[in-house]
Design a protein around this motif. Structure first.
Motif, PDB file in Angstrom:
ATOM      1  N   LYS A 150     -24.716  77.148  52.751  1.00  0.00           N
ATOM      2  CA  LYS A 150     -25.078  77.552  54.101  1.00  0.00           C
ATOM      3  C   LYS A 150     -26.262  78.492  54.017  1.00  0.00           C
ATOM      4  CE  LYS A 150     -20.681  77.323  56.553  1.00  0.00           C
ATOM      5  NZ  LYS A 150     -19.567  78.139  57.054  1.00  0.00           N
ATOM      6  N   LEU A 151     -27.133  78.370  55.026  1.00  0.00           N
ATOM      7  CA  LEU A 151     -28.216  79.339  55.175  1.00  0.00           C
ATOM      8  C   LEU A 151     -27.955  80.024  56.507  1.00  0.00           C
ATOM      9  CD1 LEU A 151     -30.878  80.757  54.654  1.00  0.00           C
ATOM     10  CD2 LEU A 151     -32.074  78.720  55.520  1.00  0.00           C
ATOM     11  N   ASN A 152     -27.643  81.299  56.419  1.00  0.00           N
ATOM     12  CA  ASN A 152     -27.307  82.071  57.625  1.00  0.00           C
ATOM     13  C   ASN A 152     -26.268  81.337  58.486  1.00  0.00           C
ATOM     14  OD1 ASN A 152     -29.311  83.817  56.747  1.00  0.00           O
ATOM     15  ND2 ASN A 152     -30.874  82.846  58.035  1.00  0.00           N
ATOM     16  N   TRP A 153     -25.257  80.811  57.867  1.00  0.00           N
ATOM     17  CA  TRP A 153     -24.134  80.150  58.528  1.00  0.00           C
ATOM     18  C   TRP A 153     -24.459  78.754  59.064  1.00  0.00           C
ATOM     19  CZ3 TRP A 153     -20.266  82.319  56.559  1.00  0.00           C
ATOM     20  CH2 TRP A 153     -20.343  83.687  56.261  1.00  0.00           C
ATOM     21  N   THR A 154     -25.608  78.240  58.736  1.00  0.00           N
ATOM     22  CA  THR A 154     -25.908  76.844  59.068  1.00  0.00           C
ATOM     23  C   THR A 154     -25.672  76.028  57.803  1.00  0.00           C
ATOM     24  OG1 THR A 154     -27.600  77.572  60.593  1.00  0.00           O
ATOM     25  CG2 THR A 154     -27.688  75.258  59.897  1.00  0.00           C
ATOM     26  N   VAL A 155     -24.848  74.991  57.933  1.00  0.00           N
ATOM     27  CA  VAL A 155     -24.529  74.183  56.755  1.00  0.00           C
ATOM     28  C   VAL A 155     -25.763  73.389  56.331  1.00  0.00           C
ATOM     29  CG1 VAL A 155     -23.078  72.329  55.862  1.00  0.00           C
ATOM     30  CG2 VAL A 155     -22.102  74.059  57.384  1.00  0.00           C
ATOM     31  N   LEU A 156     -26.029  73.397  55.039  1.00  0.00           N
ATOM     32  CA  LEU A 156     -27.184  72.669  54.493  1.00  0.00           C
ATOM     33  C   LEU A 156     -26.719  71.334  53.924  1.00  0.00           C
ATOM     34  CD1 LEU A 156     -28.919  75.652  52.677  1.00  0.00           C
ATOM     35  CD2 LEU A 156     -29.455  74.729  54.936  1.00  0.00           C
ATOM     36  N   GLU A 157     -27.699  70.470  53.637  1.00  0.00           N
ATOM     37  CA  GLU A 157     -27.348  69.111  53.206  1.00  0.00           C
ATOM     38  C   GLU A 157     -26.896  69.053  51.748  1.00  0.00           C
ATOM     39  OE1 GLU A 157     -31.565  67.067  52.477  1.00  0.00           O
ATOM     40  OE2 GLU A 157     -31.581  68.842  53.740  1.00  0.00           O
ATOM     41  N   PHE A 158     -27.138  70.095  50.970  1.00  0.00           N
ATOM     42  CA  PHE A 158     -26.821  70.055  49.538  1.00  0.00           C
ATOM     43  C   PHE A 158     -25.308  70.012  49.330  1.00  0.00           C
ATOM     44  CE2 PHE A 158     -30.666  72.490  50.322  1.00  0.00           C
ATOM     45  CZ  PHE A 158     -31.593  71.724  49.623  1.00  0.00           C
ATOM     46  N   GLN A 159     -24.866  69.044  48.516  1.00  0.00           N
ATOM     47  CA  GLN A 159     -23.422  68.909  48.349  1.00  0.00           C
ATOM     48  C   GLN A 159     -22.946  69.132  46.918  1.00  0.00           C
ATOM     49  OE1 GLN A 159     -22.904  65.322  50.559  1.00  0.00           O
ATOM     50  NE2 GLN A 159     -23.060  66.574  52.386  1.00  0.00           N
ATOM     51  N   ASN A 160     -23.876  69.426  46.027  1.00  0.00           N
ATOM     52  CA  ASN A 160     -23.405  69.812  44.692  1.00  0.00           C
ATOM     53  C   ASN A 160     -23.728  71.281  44.476  1.00  0.00           C
ATOM     54  OD1 ASN A 160     -26.098  69.878  44.012  1.00  0.00           O
ATOM     55  ND2 ASN A 160     -26.049  67.925  42.943  1.00  0.00           N
ATOM     56  N   ASN A 161     -23.610  71.714  43.239  1.00  0.00           N
ATOM     57  CA  ASN A 161     -23.742  73.153  43.007  1.00  0.00           C
ATOM     58  C   ASN A 161     -25.194  73.609  42.936  1.00  0.00           C
ATOM     59  OD1 ASN A 161     -24.185  71.866  40.490  1.00  0.00           O
ATOM     60  ND2 ASN A 161     -23.623  73.731  39.426  1.00  0.00           N
ATOM     61  N   LYS A 162     -26.139  72.642  43.095  1.00  0.00           N
ATOM     62  CA  LYS A 162     -27.552  73.020  42.982  1.00  0.00           C
ATOM     63  C   LYS A 162     -28.239  72.908  44.334  1.00  0.00           C
ATOM     64  CE  LYS A 162     -27.993  71.939  38.135  1.00  0.00           C
ATOM     65  NZ  LYS A 162     -28.109  70.805  37.229  1.00  0.00           N
ATOM     66  N   LEU A 163     -29.033  73.915  44.623  1.00  0.00           N
ATOM     67  CA  LEU A 163     -29.823  73.907  45.852  1.00  0.00           C
ATOM     68  C   LEU A 163     -31.282  73.972  45.430  1.00  0.00           C
ATOM     69  CD1 LEU A 163     -29.299  75.852  49.066  1.00  0.00           C
ATOM     70  CD2 LEU A 163     -31.410  76.214  47.844  1.00  0.00           C
ATOM     71  N   ASN A 164     -32.066  73.011  45.904  1.00  0.00           N
ATOM     72  CA  ASN A 164     -33.480  72.975  45.563  1.00  0.00           C
ATOM     73  C   ASN A 164     -34.310  72.737  46.805  1.00  0.00           C
ATOM     74  OD1 ASN A 164     -34.121  73.282  42.684  1.00  0.00           O
ATOM     75  ND2 ASN A 164     -32.558  71.686  42.472  1.00  0.00           N
ATOM     76  N   ILE A 165     -35.268  73.633  47.040  1.00  0.00           N
ATOM     77  CA  ILE A 165     -36.227  73.450  48.124  1.00  0.00           C
ATOM     78  C   ILE A 165     -37.592  73.435  47.449  1.00  0.00           C
ATOM     79  CG2 ILE A 165     -37.267  74.535  50.150  1.00  0.00           C
ATOM     80  CD1 ILE A 165     -34.338  75.688  50.627  1.00  0.00           C
ATOM     81  N   GLN A 166     -38.302  72.314  47.629  1.00  0.00           N
ATOM     82  CA  GLN A 166     -39.557  72.127  46.882  1.00  0.00           C
ATOM     83  C   GLN A 166     -40.609  73.169  47.270  1.00  0.00           C
ATOM     84  OE1 GLN A 166     -40.071  69.912  44.326  1.00  0.00           O
ATOM     85  NE2 GLN A 166     -37.857  69.695  44.564  1.00  0.00           N
ATOM     86  N   GLN A 167     -40.870  73.266  48.550  1.00  0.00           N
ATOM     87  CA  GLN A 167     -41.921  74.180  49.010  1.00  0.00           C
ATOM     88  C   GLN A 167     -41.333  75.063  50.103  1.00  0.00           C
ATOM     89  OE1 GLN A 167     -45.199  71.392  49.914  1.00  0.00           O
ATOM     90  NE2 GLN A 167     -46.182  72.217  48.087  1.00  0.00           N
ATOM     91  N   ALA A 168     -41.088  76.283  49.737  1.00  0.00           N
ATOM     92  CA  ALA A 168     -40.431  77.182  50.676  1.00  0.00           C
ATOM     93  C   ALA A 168     -41.401  77.631  51.765  1.00  0.00           C
ATOM     94  CB  ALA A 168     -39.901  78.386  49.921  1.00  0.00           C
ATOM     95  N   THR A 169     -40.863  77.739  52.981  1.00  0.00           N
ATOM     96  CA  THR A 169     -41.621  78.351  54.071  1.00  0.00           C
ATOM     97  C   THR A 169     -40.788  79.520  54.569  1.00  0.00           C
ATOM     98  OG1 THR A 169     -40.551  77.082  55.820  1.00  0.00           O
ATOM     99  CG2 THR A 169     -42.463  76.058  54.759  1.00  0.00           C
ATOM    100  N   SER A 170     -41.334  80.273  55.514  1.00  0.00           N
ATOM    101  CA  SER A 170     -40.613  81.448  56.017  1.00  0.00           C
ATOM    102  C   SER A 170     -39.277  81.038  56.644  1.00  0.00           C
ATOM    103  CB  SER A 170     -41.467  82.193  57.037  1.00  0.00           C
ATOM    104  OG  SER A 170     -41.814  81.308  58.089  1.00  0.00           O
ATOM    105  N   GLU A 171     -39.176  79.763  57.069  1.00  0.00           N
ATOM    106  CA  GLU A 171     -37.916  79.278  57.655  1.00  0.00           C
ATOM    107  C   GLU A 171     -36.802  79.188  56.619  1.00  0.00           C
ATOM    108  OE1 GLU A 171     -38.521  75.583  59.622  1.00  0.00           O
ATOM    109  OE2 GLU A 171     -39.769  76.474  61.206  1.00  0.00           O
ATOM    110  N   ASN A 172     -37.195  79.109  55.364  1.00  0.00           N
ATOM    111  CA  ASN A 172     -36.203  79.003  54.295  1.00  0.00           C
ATOM    112  C   ASN A 172     -35.677  80.366  53.858  1.00  0.00           C
ATOM    113  OD1 ASN A 172     -38.369  76.502  53.184  1.00  0.00           O
ATOM    114  ND2 ASN A 172     -36.336  76.072  53.990  1.00  0.00           N
ATOM    115  N   ALA A 173     -36.205  81.412  54.410  1.00  0.00           N
ATOM    116  CA  ALA A 173     -35.737  82.745  54.027  1.00  0.00           C
ATOM    117  C   ALA A 173     -34.388  83.020  54.692  1.00  0.00           C
ATOM    118  CB  ALA A 173     -36.757  83.785  54.449  1.00  0.00           C
ATOM    119  N   GLY A 174     -33.607  83.808  54.069  1.00  0.00           N
ATOM    120  CA  GLY A 174     -32.339  84.191  54.685  1.00  0.00           C
ATOM    121  C   GLY A 174     -31.216  84.324  53.677  1.00  0.00           C
TER     122      GLY A 174
END
Ligand SMILES: *[C@@H]1O[C@H](CO)[C@@H](O)[C@H](O)[C@H]1NC(C)=O
Ligand SMILES: *[C@@H]1O[C@H](CO)[C@@H](O)[C@H](O)[C@H]1NC(C)=O
Length: 412
Positions: free
Chosen positions: A262-286
């Motif tokens: 979860k990012l700030n209580w919004t469930v993310l699509e990642f379903q295994n133990n790894k989270l990868n965001i290729q190019q972070a933007t300010s929206e990915n902060a939290g």
């Protein structure tokens, strides 16, 4: 009729006398019976071989049971004439050899029991009783459990199902059981009253008797626990915009848990133990939360990490510092400019004063007018400077030396 009866009675008496005699003689002559094979197996044959007979046998009888009783007789044999009399306990699988031995073929479990032989020789008679044990091979051993998905501290029993075993041994991971485990009296049941993760392993039971042995397939005892000891690895908590965010969540858990991000209580699509965001933007902060769930224990645990995304900076400097440096440089430039202006005006005024001193008598009015104009301009500059810089030093009509003003502003 009566004669016949009497003859039979007489025979019986004589025979009983002989038996009594034989019991007395037994120890003296030391006949014995040897089982061939030593551990007879069901469906196979056994020979109850009479040993210790040194002289010719006149006749012999076999009895089922431990006493020489007519009711128990299987047969009576006179080897010289090969005449055989069947007794009440005769059965067709029983046969005899001239040396006094009894053979039983096609053994069945009910053949098990005591057998007694009475041997009569020219000299004497003797008897011997032997216990025939009919073995059945142990059936294949199989381990079953009361608790297929045990959790730590639960009760688990493993049961070895097998038949005809005389001995049952357990092993864990190929070696004998560690101490402290509780086995039932017949060794068939292994009990873990409070199972722990260290009890996890492969268990086998080995069932055996004198004629056979079977080893069960391994039973894998898996003790479920967790999740516990959550951690986020490779957590880059400060990321510059355009760079990847890479988080790896892990926990101690059996079975392997499921992961939810979860990012700030919004469930993310990642379903295994790894989270990868290729190019972070300010929206990915939290605040990133990894929620770990064990499907067997039904327990969930979570861990959070705060990720900051900095704006893109050519020097790869964090955003805050970059702004502060930029502002500082701008202030210094404006300040230098203003200071230079004041300094130049100061020089001009000094030059005018010198002229006034030397040429006042000559052109005083014009000079005085020039000074007034200069002072007005200087005051305007000073006020303007104070307004811009917020200084409260308007009383200084003549500005302090260049470096002093600079130092004051820097200290502000
Ligand atoms: C008696 O005869 C049987 C059959 O030949 C043989 O198997 C057995 O060994 C003999 N017993 C002795 C004591 O010689
Ligand atoms: C065989 O005989 C022994 C001694 O007489 C006795 O203790 C035992 O119970 C008997 N066994 C059977 C199966 O009859």
């Amino acid at each position: 009729m009566c004669g016949c009866c009497c003859r039979r009675l007489l025979f019986h008496c004589c025979w009983t006398l002989a038996v009594c005699l034989s019991v007395w003689m037994d120890s003296a002559h030391g006949i014995g019976v040897q089982l061939i094979p030593q551990n007879p197996v069901v469906n196979q044959s056994v020979t109850l071989s009479v040993t210790g007979v040194t002289v010719t046998i006149r006749q012999f009888s076999w009895y089922k049971g431990s006493s020489v009783d007519t009711n128990n007789q299987i047969f009576n044999v006179i080897p010289q004439t090969n005449s055989v009399t069947h007794g009440r306990q005769y059965f067709s699988r029983a046969s005899h050899f001239p040396n006094g031995s009894l053979q039983i073929s096609g053994l069945v479990p009910t053949d098990q029991g005591n057998y007694t032989v009475l041997i009569q020789t020219i000299e004497t008679s003797a008897q011997h009783t032997v216990l025939l044990t009919v073995y059945e091979p142990v059936t294949s051993s199989v381990i079953s459990t009361n608790n297929k998905e045990p959790q730590e501290n639960g009760k688990v029993t493993l049961t070895c199902s097998t038949n005809n075993a005389e001995k049952i041994l357990w092993s864990k991971n190929g070696v004998s059981l560690p101490p402290g485990l509780s086995l039932s009296a017949d060794n068939k049941t292994l009990t873990f009253s409070s199972v722990s993760r260290s009890d996890t392993g492969q268990y086998r039971c080995e069932a055996s008797n004198a004629v056979s042995k079977t080893i069960s397939d391994p039973y894998t005892l898996t003790v479920n626990y967790g999740p516990e000891n959550l951690r986020i690895k490779g957590g880059t908590q400060q990321v510059t915009s355009g760079n990847p965010i890479s988080l790896e969540c892990s926990a101690d858990s059996v079975p392997a848990p499921t992961y939810l991000w979860k990012l700030n209580w919004t469930v993310l699509e990642f379903q295994n133990n790894k989270l990868n965001i290729q190019q972070a933007t300010s929206e990915n902060a939290g605040n990133y939360t990894c929620i770990v769930t064990n499907s067997v224990t039904k327990l969930s645990q979570e861990i959070s990490i705060y990720v900051t995304v900095n704006e893109n900076d050519p020097n790869n400097n964090p955003i805050g510092t970059g702004h502060i440096v930029g502002i500082a440089i701008a202030i210094i430039l404006v300040l230098a400019l203003v200071t230079a202006l004041i300094f130049l005006l100061g020089i001009r005024r000094h030059h005018s004063s010198s002229k006034k001193d030397t040429k006042s008598t000559e052109n005083g009015h014009t000079s005085a007018q020039g000074i007034e104009m200069d002072e007005a301009a200087l005051q305007y500059s000073s006020i303007d400077f104070s307004a811009q810089r917020g200084l409260q030093r308007n009383e200084h009509v003549v500005p302090p030396p260049d470096n002093t003003v600079y130092a004051e502003v820097r200290h502000k």
